[in-house]
Design an enzyme around this catalytic site. Structure first.
Site, PDB file in Angstrom:
ATOM      1  N   ARG A   1      -5.825  14.099  15.803  1.00  0.00           N
ATOM      2  CA  ARG A   1      -5.358  12.695  15.920  1.00  0.00           C
ATOM      3  C   ARG A   1      -4.861  12.415  17.338  1.00  0.00           C
ATOM      4  O   ARG A   1      -5.078  11.331  17.891  1.00  0.00           O
ATOM      5  CB  ARG A   1      -4.277  12.410  14.888  1.00  0.00           C
TER       6      ARG A   1
ATOM      7  N   HIS B   1       8.459   5.741  11.838  1.00  0.00           N
ATOM      8  CA  HIS B   1       7.863   6.992  11.337  1.00  0.00           C
ATOM      9  C   HIS B   1       7.689   8.024  12.434  1.00  0.00           C
ATOM     10  O   HIS B   1       6.890   8.944  12.299  1.00  0.00           O
ATOM     11  CB  HIS B   1       6.513   6.690  10.663  1.00  0.00           C
TER      12      HIS B   1
ATOM     13  N   CYS C   1      13.543  29.625  20.424  1.00  0.00           N
ATOM     14  CA  CYS C   1      13.909  30.606  19.372  1.00  0.00           C
ATOM     15  C   CYS C   1      12.702  31.196  18.659  1.00  0.00           C
ATOM     16  O   CYS C   1      12.855  31.994  17.746  1.00  0.00           O
ATOM     17  CB  CYS C   1      14.830  29.927  18.346  1.00  0.00           C
TER      18      CYS C   1
ATOM     19  N   SER D   1      -0.353  -2.523   5.364  1.00  0.00           N
ATOM     20  CA  SER D   1      -0.843  -2.710   3.985  1.00  0.00           C
ATOM     21  C   SER D   1       0.309  -3.030   3.041  1.00  0.00           C
ATOM     22  O   SER D   1       0.102  -3.438   1.910  1.00  0.00           O
ATOM     23  CB  SER D   1      -1.549  -1.436   3.501  1.00  0.00           C
TER      24      SER D   1
HETATM   25  C1  BV8 Z   1      11.095   7.530   1.967  1.00  0.00           C
HETATM   26  C2  BV8 Z   1       3.754   9.208   9.561  1.00  0.00           C
HETATM   27  C3  BV8 Z   1      13.043   7.966   0.838  1.00  0.00           C
HETATM   28  C4  BV8 Z   1       2.965  10.444   9.363  1.00  0.00           C
HETATM   29  C5  BV8 Z   1       3.669   7.967   7.477  1.00  0.00           C
HETATM   30  C6  BV8 Z   1       8.325   3.624  -4.128  1.00  0.00           C
HETATM   31  C7  BV8 Z   1       7.242   3.831  -4.953  1.00  0.00           C
HETATM   32  C8  BV8 Z   1       6.384   4.932  -4.760  1.00  0.00           C
HETATM   33  C9  BV8 Z   1       6.593   5.829  -3.703  1.00  0.00           C
HETATM   34  C10 BV8 Z   1       7.670   5.580  -2.898  1.00  0.00           C
HETATM   35  C11 BV8 Z   1       8.539   4.517  -3.100  1.00  0.00           C
HETATM   36  N1  BV8 Z   1       9.492   4.566  -2.130  1.00  0.00           N
HETATM   37  C12 BV8 Z   1       9.270   5.612  -1.334  1.00  0.00           C
HETATM   38  C13 BV8 Z   1       8.161   6.251  -1.784  1.00  0.00           C
HETATM   39  C14 BV8 Z   1       7.525   7.441  -1.242  1.00  0.00           C
HETATM   40  C15 BV8 Z   1       6.686   7.088  -0.035  1.00  0.00           C
HETATM   41  C16 BV8 Z   1       5.758   5.913  -0.236  1.00  0.00           C
HETATM   42  O1  BV8 Z   1       6.076   4.792   0.146  1.00  0.00           O
HETATM   43  N2  BV8 Z   1       4.622   6.202  -0.774  1.00  0.00           N
HETATM   44  C17 BV8 Z   1       3.608   5.169  -0.930  1.00  0.00           C
HETATM   45  C18 BV8 Z   1       2.243   5.775  -0.613  1.00  0.00           C
HETATM   46  C19 BV8 Z   1       3.684   4.619  -2.321  1.00  0.00           C
HETATM   47  N3  BV8 Z   1       7.563   6.785   1.065  1.00  0.00           N
HETATM   48  C20 BV8 Z   1       8.116   7.797   1.707  1.00  0.00           C
HETATM   49  O2  BV8 Z   1       8.007   8.969   1.376  1.00  0.00           O
HETATM   50  C21 BV8 Z   1       8.946   7.436   2.928  1.00  0.00           C
HETATM   51  N4  BV8 Z   1      10.206   8.058   2.799  1.00  0.00           N
HETATM   52  O3  BV8 Z   1      10.957   6.518   1.364  1.00  0.00           O
HETATM   53  O4  BV8 Z   1      12.175   8.325   1.876  1.00  0.00           O
HETATM   54  C22 BV8 Z   1      13.773   9.185   0.496  1.00  0.00           C
HETATM   55  C23 BV8 Z   1      15.033   9.017  -0.006  1.00  0.00           C
HETATM   56  C24 BV8 Z   1      15.739  10.140  -0.331  1.00  0.00           C
HETATM   57  C25 BV8 Z   1      15.185  11.401  -0.156  1.00  0.00           C
HETATM   58  C26 BV8 Z   1      13.909  11.545   0.362  1.00  0.00           C
HETATM   59  C27 BV8 Z   1      13.181  10.436   0.678  1.00  0.00           C
HETATM   60  C28 BV8 Z   1       8.297   7.977   4.182  1.00  0.00           C
HETATM   61  C29 BV8 Z   1       7.015   7.265   4.416  1.00  0.00           C
HETATM   62  C30 BV8 Z   1       6.489   7.648   5.800  1.00  0.00           C
HETATM   63  C31 BV8 Z   1       5.224   8.446   5.639  1.00  0.00           C
HETATM   64  N5  BV8 Z   1       4.647   8.667   6.987  1.00  0.00           N
HETATM   65  N6  BV8 Z   1       3.196   8.155   8.715  1.00  0.00           N
HETATM   66  C32 BV8 Z   1       1.594  10.324   9.963  1.00  0.00           C
HETATM   67  O5  BV8 Z   1       1.221   9.247  10.464  1.00  0.00           O
HETATM   68  O6  BV8 Z   1       0.898  11.339   9.929  1.00  0.00           O
HETATM   69  S1  BV8 Z   1       3.022   6.768   6.514  1.00  0.00           S
HETATM   70  C33 BV8 Z   1       1.610   6.189   7.241  1.00  0.00           C
HETATM   71  O7  BV8 Z   1       0.980   5.487   6.210  1.00  0.00           O
HETATM   72  C34 BV8 Z   1       1.849   5.180   8.327  1.00  0.00           C
HETATM   73  O8  BV8 Z   1       2.933   5.485   9.136  1.00  0.00           O
HETATM   74  C35 BV8 Z   1       2.034   3.910   7.582  1.00  0.00           C
HETATM   75  O9  BV8 Z   1       3.350   3.692   7.273  1.00  0.00           O
HETATM   76  C36 BV8 Z   1       1.295   4.190   6.320  1.00  0.00           C
HETATM   77  C37 BV8 Z   1      -0.012   3.473   6.402  1.00  0.00           C
HETATM   78  O10 BV8 Z   1       0.276   2.196   6.162  1.00  0.00           O
HETATM   79  P1  BV8 Z   1      -0.356   1.108   7.138  1.00  0.00           P
HETATM   80  O11 BV8 Z   1       0.199   1.247   8.504  1.00  0.00           O
HETATM   81  O12 BV8 Z   1      -0.155  -0.167   6.426  1.00  0.00           O
HETATM   82  O13 BV8 Z   1      -1.868   1.495   7.242  1.00  0.00           O
HETATM   83  P2  BV8 Z   1      -2.957   1.352   6.118  1.00  0.00           P
HETATM   84  O14 BV8 Z   1      -4.149   2.104   6.537  1.00  0.00           O
HETATM   85  O15 BV8 Z   1      -2.323   1.623   4.813  1.00  0.00           O
HETATM   86  O16 BV8 Z   1      -3.290  -0.196   6.164  1.00  0.00           O
HETATM   87  C38 BV8 Z   1      -3.830  -0.754   7.340  1.00  0.00           C
HETATM   88  C39 BV8 Z   1      -3.729  -2.239   7.147  1.00  0.00           C
HETATM   89  O17 BV8 Z   1      -4.289  -2.857   8.292  1.00  0.00           O
HETATM   90  C40 BV8 Z   1      -4.530  -2.717   5.951  1.00  0.00           C
HETATM   91  O18 BV8 Z   1      -3.797  -3.719   5.276  1.00  0.00           O
HETATM   92  C41 BV8 Z   1      -5.786  -3.314   6.589  1.00  0.00           C
HETATM   93  O19 BV8 Z   1      -6.286  -4.417   5.844  1.00  0.00           O
HETATM   94  C42 BV8 Z   1      -5.253  -3.809   7.906  1.00  0.00           C
HETATM   95  N7  BV8 Z   1      -6.195  -3.848   9.010  1.00  0.00           N
HETATM   96  C43 BV8 Z   1      -7.214  -2.991   9.270  1.00  0.00           C
HETATM   97  N8  BV8 Z   1      -7.809  -3.358  10.445  1.00  0.00           N
HETATM   98  C44 BV8 Z   1      -7.141  -4.438  10.906  1.00  0.00           C
HETATM   99  C45 BV8 Z   1      -6.113  -4.766  10.000  1.00  0.00           C
HETATM  100  N9  BV8 Z   1      -5.284  -5.798  10.186  1.00  0.00           N
HETATM  101  C46 BV8 Z   1      -5.458  -6.539  11.307  1.00  0.00           C
HETATM  102  N10 BV8 Z   1      -6.428  -6.298  12.225  1.00  0.00           N
HETATM  103  C47 BV8 Z   1      -7.278  -5.264  12.059  1.00  0.00           C
HETATM  104  N11 BV8 Z   1      -8.246  -5.033  12.984  1.00  0.00           N
HETATM  105 ZN    ZN Z   2      13.691  26.763  17.984  1.00  0.00          ZN
END
Ligand code: BV8
Ligand code: ZN
Length: 251
Positions: A69, A118, A150, A189
């Protein structure tokens, strides 16, 4: 693109604007989104890669994925959406840019302040002593980078599923969402929480929430206005409206 009179008025006069960007903003820089048909998740599953258990189970695989990536990101350039957001930042007194993206493209476009919910793929830190690596780490095939201080495992400084978001950054993002008059969610999204809660909070606090996306999302029905199209086309047009209408105003 037609926009409402309300949005016209806000582009002309809003003093406080908050923007949340997702992978859709980087898509036009050639960086795969997560959920598109050719998205990152199409070939991999989040649970297989973007979580700490997967990392501890097979750090070499995770480093291979993040190294891949990073090479894609290093060949990518910020696109007109990134540049238009920098223009808005310079024009608006209270402008907050919040991103879910870890690709550092907003900073590379010249954004002065980016709230990285993130983390940032270009930073790595040691899981043992939490020392940050001084350079961008690219792992060779099968290699697992270790800490100079370390010898512990290095990991990317990104928030994985199940991990909490950086609290100070998140608090500042929520405060900006709560005080802004105008909130844009761009290329997100609306599926991943905590971030997806920001536009909802802004709406609750009376902001006009505009979604910019190529298609409807989970949050569309909760937004005040939806502009369908590419971020690289729409955001520069909004910035043009904003700068034109603000130029005419007496300072
Ligand atoms: C947390 C970094 C709390 C890593 C990422 C409720 C229900 C179910 C699950 C959960 C919930 N609350 C929390 C969760 C768990 C989870 C979650 O949300 N899961 C989802 C899948 C349901 N959340 C977490 O775990 C978060 N932590 O809530 O902690 C907690 C409390 C106590 C103790 C422990 C924990 C942490 C989430 C962070 C994960 N890390 N990224 C990496 O990148 O490798 S997430 C990663 O995916 C991105 O960072 C981003 O956030 C996500 C992707 O989303 P988008 O950016 O929207 O991208 P996507 O591809 O989905 O969509 C693209 C959009 O663009 C689309 O709509 C498309 O139509 C549009 N598009 C495309 N092209 C264009 C366009 N728009 C305009 N122009 C274009 N050209
Ligand atoms: Zn270290």
């Amino acid at each position: 693109m037609t926009i409402s009179a309300r949005l016209e008025a806000l582009l002309r006069a809003a003093e406080s604007i908050c923007v949340l960007t997702g992978a859709g903003v980087s898509a036009e820089s050639g960086i795969a989104t997560f959920r598109g048909p050719e998205g990152l998740w199409a070939r991999f599953k989040p649970e297989e890669l973007a979580n700490v258990d997967a990392f501890m189970r097979n750090p070499a695989l995770i480093w291979e994925w993040y190294t891949y990536r990073k090479t894609v990101i290093h060949q990518a350039q910020p696109n007109p959406a990134h540049h238009a957001l920098v223009g808005m930042e310079r024009l608006v007194r209270d402008f907050t840019l919040v991103t879910q993206n870890v690709d550092n493209l907003h900073a590379r476009a010249g954004a002065q302040k980016v709230l990285e919910l993130h983390g940032n793929i270009e930073r790595s830190y040691c899981v043992e002593c939490r020392t940050f690596a001084s350079e961008i780490i690219l792992a060779k095939q099968g290699e697992v980078p270790t800490c100079r201080a370390c010898g512990g495992l290095l990991r990317p400084d990104v928030v994985w599923f199940g991990e909490i978001l950086p609290q100070l950054v998140l608090q500042e993002a929520f405060r900006a969402s709560e005080r802004c008059e105008l909130f844009f969610t761009v290329g997100a999204s609306g599926l991943v929480y905590t971030a997806a809660g920001l536009p909802l909070r802004a709406r609750e606090c009376g902001a006009y929430v505009v979604e910019i996306n190529t298609e409807p999302t989970e949050l569309s029905h909760r937004c005040s206005e939806r502009l369908y199209g590419k971020a690289g086309d729409i955001v520069p047009e909004l910035f043009a409206h904003m700068s034109e209408s603000r130029k005419e105003q007496p300072s």
